[in-house]
Design an enzyme around this catalytic site. Structure first.
Site, PDB file in Angstrom:
ATOM      1  N   ASP A  72      11.775  43.037 -20.760  1.00  0.00           N
ATOM      2  CA  ASP A  72      12.745  42.638 -21.772  1.00  0.00           C
ATOM      3  C   ASP A  72      14.140  42.909 -21.221  1.00  0.00           C
ATOM      4  OD1 ASP A  72      13.953  42.039 -24.430  1.00  0.00           O
ATOM      5  OD2 ASP A  72      11.881  42.259 -25.099  1.00  0.00           O
TER       6      ASP A  72
ATOM      7  N   HIS B 287      15.268  37.013 -23.114  1.00  0.00           N
ATOM      8  CA  HIS B 287      14.974  38.440 -22.934  1.00  0.00           C
ATOM      9  C   HIS B 287      14.825  38.756 -21.446  1.00  0.00           C
ATOM     10  CE1 HIS B 287      14.730  39.594 -27.123  1.00  0.00           C
ATOM     11  NE2 HIS B 287      13.980  38.548 -27.378  1.00  0.00           N
TER      12      HIS B 287
ATOM     13  N   GLU C 157      13.558  34.069 -29.277  1.00  0.00           N
ATOM     14  CA  GLU C 157      14.976  34.460 -29.297  1.00  0.00           C
ATOM     15  C   GLU C 157      15.710  34.084 -28.016  1.00  0.00           C
ATOM     16  OE1 GLU C 157      14.660  38.252 -32.341  1.00  0.00           O
ATOM     17  OE2 GLU C 157      14.528  38.626 -30.197  1.00  0.00           O
TER      18      GLU C 157
END
Length: 797
Positions: A223, A294, A360
Site C-alpha cells: 500500500d 495505493h 481508490e
C-alpha cells in the site's frame, strides 16, 4: 467394575447441562438406540460448537475422552494421522493430556474407547469440507472424503471436549453431527501494510481462523504506507518501500528530534513458511498486490514507475492514511515490472486467486499526464475509468496465462471487466449485485457491515477505530447473499469475509480484539445453514468460546458483555447508578466499596443509590464464568456526576468520526505503552455536551489531546474545517445552545501545545440560567494537529 465401564457410568450422570434436554427427549421416545433430530434453534442451545453444525442427532449416554483414549488413523492414512496428532496437541494445551495416536494402519477393527479419524474418498458427503461425527458411549468416529473435512470434524470434537473449560477427562454427550459449509469462501483480511505483524502473529491468526472453520486468508501486503513482501528482482521495494517515518510525535525521538522509522517486511522464506503453516490448517492465502493505485511505497522505491511527466520529485513512503493520488504509469516497462512481481508472487502463493486491489485509484495524475492522455486517445478509450479497465485486463490476461484468477475490489467493475475476473464488493453490496448479474463470481466484504476496523461498541474504554459501531449482533445478522439476486445469480456468491484495516491498530493485541469474538459471529454466517442461525443460542455457545480464547491467550474483546454505568435521577432528584451491557445477556454482579468481585457478589436487579465517593465494580457472569473484565465507576464527588468522556459527547456532524490513539508517548510504536483514546470528526472536530444545568455550574474543566492530521482526503479535503485562532496560541471555545455567537468560556491552548500527552484546561463559566447544550470547538488557526476532547467536567458554583 472396570475403569472404562466406570467412566461410562459416570458419563451417564455427568453429561453437560447443555445436552441434558436432548438426551431426555431421545429417551422418552423409547428404544435402545433412541435418537432425535434436533431443530436448529434447539441445537444452538445444546451443542457448544461455533459455527453451528448443519444437523445434530441426539443419542443416549456420553463418551469420556481421557488420556487412555486411543486416536486411530484409519488405514494408516498420513493425513488422518497428522490431523489426529494436531487434535491431541490441542487437547494437551487446553485439557492437559494428549491421547496416543495409532497410525499403524493395522486392520484390527475399531476398539472401544477409541476416536477414529477416517478419510474415505467414496463417502457420501456433499464436498471436501464436509464431515460426519459419530459419538457414542464407547468412542467416536470422524469421517470425511478429504483431509479438510476431517480437520473440521476434529475441530468440532475438540470444541465439544473443551466446552466446560476444565482440565483432565472430558465428558461429551453422545450424538451424530452431519455438517458441511454453506459457502466455499470464508475469510478474514489482514492489512499488514499500514501496521506490520510478525510471522508468529500471522500464524496465530491463521490458527484461530482454522478453529472457526474459516478457509481464506486475504493478506494485504502492499500500500502507500509500506511494501511488505520481498521481491528478489526489485530489492528496493523492501529496502526503501518497507520503511516510513510516522507523522507527529511518534515519528521523532522526543529528546534528540531524530526521525524514527517504522519498518517491516516478510522474506520469501518467511512467506513460504506461513503458506505451509496455513495449508496444514486448510487455509488458502490470497495475497493482495495493489495496482494501479495505493502505489506510493513502490513509486518511492522506483520513481520511474510513477507518472513521470507529472511528478516533480520522488515521493516518500507515506505516513498518512486515506486516498492518495500516486498511480503506476501505463508504460510497457511498468507492466513488465508488475508481471515480474506477480511471477514471484505466484511462485510463493499456490492458491487460485491473486488480489490486485484496484480500489481508490484517484486519476488526477493520469488526467494531468500528456503521455497517458495521448496513450488513452491512441487506444480509443473514452475516459480514465476505461483506462483502468484496460490496465486490469492486461494484468488479468497475464494471471490467466499462469493459471490464476484475478480478484479485485469492486471499482474494477467501472469501465468494464474481463469475464473471468472475480469481484470483492466493499462499497456496500451494490458491487456484488452488479457483478453477479453480469455473470462474475463475487465475494461479499462490505463496509461497514464486515469492516472490523469499526469499533464494536460505544463503551468508554472501546478500542480505536471508525464509527459507527459494528457490534457482535450486527455481524451475526449479516446475510452474504443479497436479496436482490435471483437464485441463478446467487450461485455467483462464493462467500464472504471480514476486513481489518490497521491504520488505528498498531499492536497485535488491538488486532486480536478487533477480530474476536466477532469472527465467531462471521463464522456462523458463512458456515451454518441460513435458517439455522439463532442469536440467543449463539450467545450461550459463546460462553465456552470466550473461555477457549482465554485459555489460548487470544486477546478477545469483551465489549459486548462489558458493564456500562449510567447515572439517572429518581423522582426526588437523587442520583442512581444503572448497570447494563450491550447484549442484555448474562448476570451482572457488582461490588460497592472495597473488595474483590466474584460470583458471590450481589446480583444487580435495579438502579443503585449513588453516594460518592463510593467505588463500584461490576462484571457480567454466565454459569459462574466471568464474560467481562470488571469495570469500575468511581465518582470523586457529586461534581463528577457532571463529568462525561469524549465518547459520551455528541459529535456535531456525521462526518468521518474516528477513535484515535493519542500521539504520545513516542516509544509506544509497536509496543504496548498506554495511550489515551480520542474521538473526533476528522472533517470538523466539534462536540455537544447535552443538557448542562448551567445555573448550577461555575467552571468547566476539559482534558484535551492532539494527534497529527495525517489524512489524505483527496477531493474531500476542502470539507476540512479550520477555525481562526482565538489568541496567540489558540483556544477551546464553549458556547451555549448553538455553535455560533459569543463563547461563555474560553480555554487557552498554550499549556496543551507544550505537552505531548493530555492536558487539563480550566475556565470559569459566566452565570447562565437554565439547562443548555454546550458546543465545544477548537479555535486553533489550523487543522494540524487535530485537537480532541478526552473528557469534560462541569464544576458546581
Amino acid at each position: 467394575m472396570s475403569g472404562k465401564r466406570m467412566r461410562a457410568a459416570v458419563a451417564a450422570t455427568v453429561v453437560l447441562s447443555m445436552v441434558t434436554a436432548i438426551t431426555l427427549s431421545a429417551c422418552q421416545r423409547g428404544g435402545q438406540d433412541a435418537t432425535a433430530d434436533v431443530p436448529a434453534a434447539q441445537a444452538s442451545q445444546i451443542t457448544p460448537v461455533i459455527p453451528l453444525p448443519a444437523k445434530v442427532i441426539a443419542r443416549e449416554g456420553a463418551f469420556v475422552l481421557d488420556v487412555s483414549t486411543r486416536l486411530q488413523a484409519a488405514g494408516g492414512n498420513a493425513d488422518a494421522a497428522r490431523i489426529a496428532r494436531d487434535f491431541a496437541a490441542r487437547l494437551q494445551r487446553l485439557r492437559g493430556f494428549a491421547p496416543n495416536v495409532d497410525a499403524s494402519g493395522n486392520a484390527a477393527g475399531e476398539a472401544a474407547h477409541t476416536v477414529v479419524f477416517a478419510i474415505d474418498p467414496q463417502a457420501a458427503l456433499p464436498n471436501d469440507e464436509a464431515y460426519h461425527l459419530d459419538i457414542g458411549p464407547q468412542g467416536a468416529r470422524i469421517e470425511a472424503r478429504a483431509p479438510a473435512g476431517l480437520f473440521y470434524g476434529a475441530v468440532t470434537l475438540w470444541q465439544l471436549a473443551t466446552a466446560d473449560g476444565g482440565r483432565g477427562a472430558a465428558t461429551i454427550a453422545a450424538q451424530r453431527i452431519e455438517d458441511a459449509p454453506r459457502f466455499g469462501w470464508r475469510g478474514l483480511m489482514l492489512d499488514s501494510a499500514r501496521h506490520f505483524q510478525s510471522v508468529d502473529q500471522v500464524k496465530t491468526l491463521i490458527d484461530q481462523m482454522a478453529l472457526h472453520k474459516l478457509n481464506t486468508f486475504h493478506w494485504h501486503l502492499t500500500d502507500d504506507q509500506g511494501w511488505r513482501i520481498e521481491i528478489k528482482k526489485y530489492p528496493k521495494l523492501t529496502e526503501v518501500g518497507s520503511c516510513r517515518i510516522p507523522a507527529g510525535a511518534s515519528g521523532h525521538d522526543p529528546v534528540t528530534g531524530a526521525a524514527l522509522q517504522y519498518c517491516g517486511y516478510y522474506t520469501q522464506d518467511q512467506i513460504r513458511d506461513v503458506v505451509r503453516y496455513a495449508a496444514e490448517r486448510y487455509v488458502t492465502i490470497v495475497p493482495e498486490i495493489e495496482m494501479p493505485g495505493h502505489a506510493q511505497a513502490a513509486i518511492a522505491a522506483y520513481p520511474e514507475l510513477g507518472v513521470s511527466d507529472v511528478l516533480k520529485a520522488p515521493p516518500p513512503v507515506s505516513p498518512d492514511w486515506g486516498v492518495h493520488t500516486y498511480l503506476f504509469n501505463t508504460q510497457d516497462a511498468t507492466f513488465g515490472f508488475l508481471q515480474d512481481v506477480l511471477a514471484e508472487v505466484t511462485t510463493l502463493f499456490p492458491g487460485r486467486y491473486i488480489h490486485i486491489g484496484g480500489d481508490e485509484a484517484a486519476k488526477d495524475q493520469w488526467q494531468a499526464s500528456p503521455s497517458i492522455q495521448a496513450q488513452k486517445t491512441a487506444l480509443g478509450l473514452k475516459d480514465e475509468m476505461a483506462m483502468q479497465s484496460w490496465f486490469v485486463a492486461r494484468i488479468e490476461n497475464y494471471l490467466g496465462s499462469h493459471n490464476r484468477r484475478l480478484i479485485g475490489w469492486d471499482e474494477i467493475l467501472e469501465g468494464g471487466l474481463p469475464p473471468r475476473a472475480t469481484v470483492m464488493s466493499w462499497r456496500g453490496i451494490k458491487g456484488a449485485v452488479e457483478a453477479a448479474r453480469a455473470g462474475h463470481d463475487v465475494v461479499l466484504a462490505p463496509a461497514p457491515d464486515l469492516y472490523f476496523d469499526h469499533v464494536q461498541s460505544d463503551n468508554d474504554d472501546e478500542a480505536t477505530g471508525r464509527l459507527a459501531a459494528m457490534t457482535l449482533k450486527s455481524v451475526y445478522g449479516f446475510e452474504p447473499v443479497p436479496a436482490e439476486l435471483t437464485p441463478e445469480q446467487a450461485k455467483h456468491v462464493l462467500g464472504a469475509q471480514a476486513n481489518l484495516w490497521t491504520e488505528h491498530k498498531r499492536s497485535f493485541d488491538a488486532v486480536e480484539r478487533a477480530y474476536f469474538p466477532r469472527t465467531a459471529a462471521l463464522a456462523e454466517a458463512v458456515w451454518s445453514p441460513k435458517g439455522a442461525r439463532d442469536w440467543d443460542g449463539f450467545l450461550r455457545r459463546l460462553v465456552p468460546q470466550m473461555g477457549r480464547y482465554q485459555a489460548q491467550k487470544v486477546q478477545a474483546s469483551d465489549a459486548a458483555f462489558a458493564v456500562r454505568f449510567e447515572v439517572e435521577r429518581d423522582g426526588q432528584g437523587q442520583p442512581l447508578l444503572k448497570l447494563s451491557n450491550q447484549v442484555g445477556f448474562g448476570q451482572i454482579r457488582y461490588l460497592e466499596g472495597k473488595g474483590e468481585l466474584s460470583t458471590q457478589s450481589p446480583l444487580y436487579a435495579a438502579p443503585l443509590a449513588l453516594r460518592p465517593p463510593t467505588v463500584f465494580q461490576a462484571a457480567t457472569y454466565v454459569d459462574g464464568r466471568p464474560l467481562s473484565a470488571p469495570r469500575r465507576y468511581a465518582p470523586a464527588d457529586l461534581a463528577a456526576l457532571s463529568q462525561r468522556t469524549g465518547n459520551r459527547l455528541r459529535q456535531c456532524k456525521g462526518g468521518l468520526n474516528l477513535r484515535m490513539e493519542d500521539d504520545a508517548p513516542a516509544d509506544g510504536i509497536g509496543g504496548r505503552s498506554p495511550r489515551a483514546t480520542l474521538l473526533a470528526d476528522v472533517f470538523d472536530p466539534c462536540w455537544i455536551y447535552e443538557g448542562a444545568a448551567l445555573d448550577q455550574v461555575g467552571a468547566i474543566e476539559v482534558r484535551v489531546g492532539q494527534v497529527p492530521f495525517n489524512f489524505q482526503l483527496w477531493h474531500d479535503t476542502p470539507k476540512v474545517v479550520t477555525r481562526a485562532a482565538n489568541g496567540p496560541e489558540g483556544a477551546l471555545e464553549v458556547r451555549a445552545d448553538t455553535c455560533e455567537g459569543a463563547p461563555i468560556a474560553v480555554l487557552p491552548l498554550g499549556s496543551a501545545r507544550r505537552t505531548a500527552g493530555l492536558t487539563t484546561l480550566r475556565a470559569k463559566i459566566a452565570p447562565t440560567a437554565g439547562t443548555h447544550d454546550l458546543c465545544l470547538v477548537f479555535a486553533s488557526g489550523s487543522h494540524d494537529p487535530l485537537w480532541a476532547i478526552e473528557r469534560v467536567t462541569l464544576q458546581p458554583r
